[in-house]
Design an enzyme around this catalytic site. Structure first.
Site, PDB file in Angstrom:
ATOM      1  N   ASP A 219       0.845  -1.169  -0.120  1.00 22.65           N
ATOM      2  CA  ASP A 219       0.002  -0.005   0.098  1.00 22.65           C
ATOM      3  C   ASP A 219       1.027   1.023   0.076  1.00 22.65           C
ATOM      4  OD1 ASP A 219      -2.155   2.050   0.461  1.00 22.65           O
ATOM      5  OD2 ASP A 219      -3.339   0.116   0.927  1.00 22.65           O
ATOM      6  N   HIS A 241       1.891   1.560  -3.051  1.00 19.08           N
ATOM      7  CA  HIS A 241       1.286   2.513  -3.996  1.00 19.08           C
ATOM      8  C   HIS A 241       1.795   3.909  -4.086  1.00 19.08           C
ATOM      9  CE1 HIS A 241      -2.785   0.288  -2.823  1.00 19.08           C
ATOM     10  NE2 HIS A 241      -1.802  -0.778  -3.414  1.00 19.08           N
TER      11      HIS A 241
END
Length: 378
Positions: A219, A241
């Site tokens: 993430d 991410h």
């Protein structure tokens, strides 16, 4: 031979001295024994009783050594409200028992606190016991790892965290916090089972400095949700991410100001540079700079700004402004199936952007950008 005149002089001098007032000596109260012990005591805790003992005795120790501590299931290694100036040292392997709960596994707070990892020390979350592909969005309830809440003028350095169940560092309500040489290694979760393993989630904090971090996760490497004067440099972000602002919105504090990401690498990640704000909410993002950022093997977006992050089916709204957004020497590659740059702004919310030496290539050019600021190419 003593003359009579000498005797007279000596007698007069003695009389003068005896007549002059003499100041009382300064008396400094002796420190209490218990205070001296607190200042000088180094306490070592280990094994299955180590977490409980450390939590109970934390205010009696100037240095807390956690050596091969096994934290029981459903229990926080509670190092909150430490005495000013306390030094916490992790040694060996710190482990955590399994239970479905929200955590945190570790929590530290106080003023002038130093947290360090000894050579070879690591905190092993053994996250595979919780991983089910759903992260914090469903499935098993998973504990967050490390709360760095309400820390003032403190330092966390040399900490190695392996296989976190879900989000790793939560930084909230802290000011003048420095984090150095942190490693987050969640590569065992790259098979798709680990999710929402954010490296550093920052909220409601000021003067946060993170240098030399190595983050391998699934993430956001960093997510600044609110706060001011935040600096991240010399980092490597892989598998996640990207370096993110947001999501901004949906909280009591929806202001992000003066954030710099500098001299860092983002590789094998979904996104590189990212700003995400919540549809229909209000707030502001300003003075955000990404400088000397290198991208490689980005799968989705090299640079992405979304003002409808939580519902991309809706048109972006302009309640959260994005002002003074600077990109300086941001370069790298996106996979052919990805998109180089994607910008979706509200009608009047994105202003005063300055992009210099931006070269992101390899992916597609988007035809769906909206309300792109002047002099910016999408």
């Amino acid at each position: 031979m003593v003359t009579s005149s000498s005797v007279i002089v000596l007698t007069l001098w003695a009389a003068l001295v005896s007549a002059s007032p003499v100041a009382d000596p300064l008396v400094t109260p002796a420190p209490k024994l218990e205070d001296l012990e607190k200042r000088a005591t180094s306490c070592t805790f280990s094994g299955s009783e180590g977490a409980s003992s450390a939590s109970k005795s934390k205010t009696s120790c100037s240095t807390i050594v956690l050596s091969d501590v096994a934290v029981p299931s459903g229990t926080t290694l509670d190092l909150t409200d430490l005495n000013d100036g306390t030094h916490v040292i992790f040694e060996g392997e710190t482990t955590f028992g399994y239970e479905e709960w929200s955590g945190p596994l570790v929590s530290v707070s106080g003023t002038d606190i130093t947290v360090t990892g000894a050579d070879g020390a690591y905190l092993n979350g053994d996250g595979s016991r919780w991983w089910d592909g759903e992260g914090s969005n469903g499935g098993k309830t998973k504990p967050k790892f490390f709360y760095a809440h309400d820390l003032t003028s403190s330092t966390i350095s040399g900490i190695y965290i392996q296989n976190s169940p879900v989000q790793v560092f939560s930084i909230d309500g802290s000011t003048y916090l420095t984090m150095e040489d942190i490693t987050i290694d969640n590569t065992d979760g790259d098979d798709g089972e680990a999710a929402n393993t954010d490296g550093f989630d920052i909220g409601d904090s000021t003067y946060i400095t993170i240098t030399g971090a190595n983050v391998y996760n699934q993430d956001d490497c960093v997510a600044v949700n609110s706060g001011e004067n935040i600096y991240f440099s010399g980092g490597v972000c892989s598998g996640g991410h990207g370096l993110s602002i947001g999501s901004v919105g949906g909280r009591s504090d929806n202001t992000v100001k003066n954030v710099t990401f500098y001299d860092s690498e983002i590789k094998s990640s979904q996104n590189g540079v990212r700003i995400k704000t919540i549809y229909g909410d209000t707030g502001s993002v300003s003075e955000v700079t990404y400088k000397e950022i290198t991208l490689s093997d980005i799968t989705d977006y090299g640079i992405v700004v979304e003002q409808n992050y939580d519902d991309t089916s809706k048109s972006p709204t302009d309640g959260i402004t994005i002002e003074d957004f600077v990109l300086d020497n941001v370069q790298g590659s996106v996979e052919s199936s990805g998109t180089n740059i994607y910008i979706v702004c509200g009608s009047d919310s994105c202003t005063d952007w300055t992009w210099t030496d931006v070269d992101v290539s390899g992916g597609k050019t988007s035809s769906d950008c909206e309300n792109v600021p002047d002099d910016i190419s999408c």
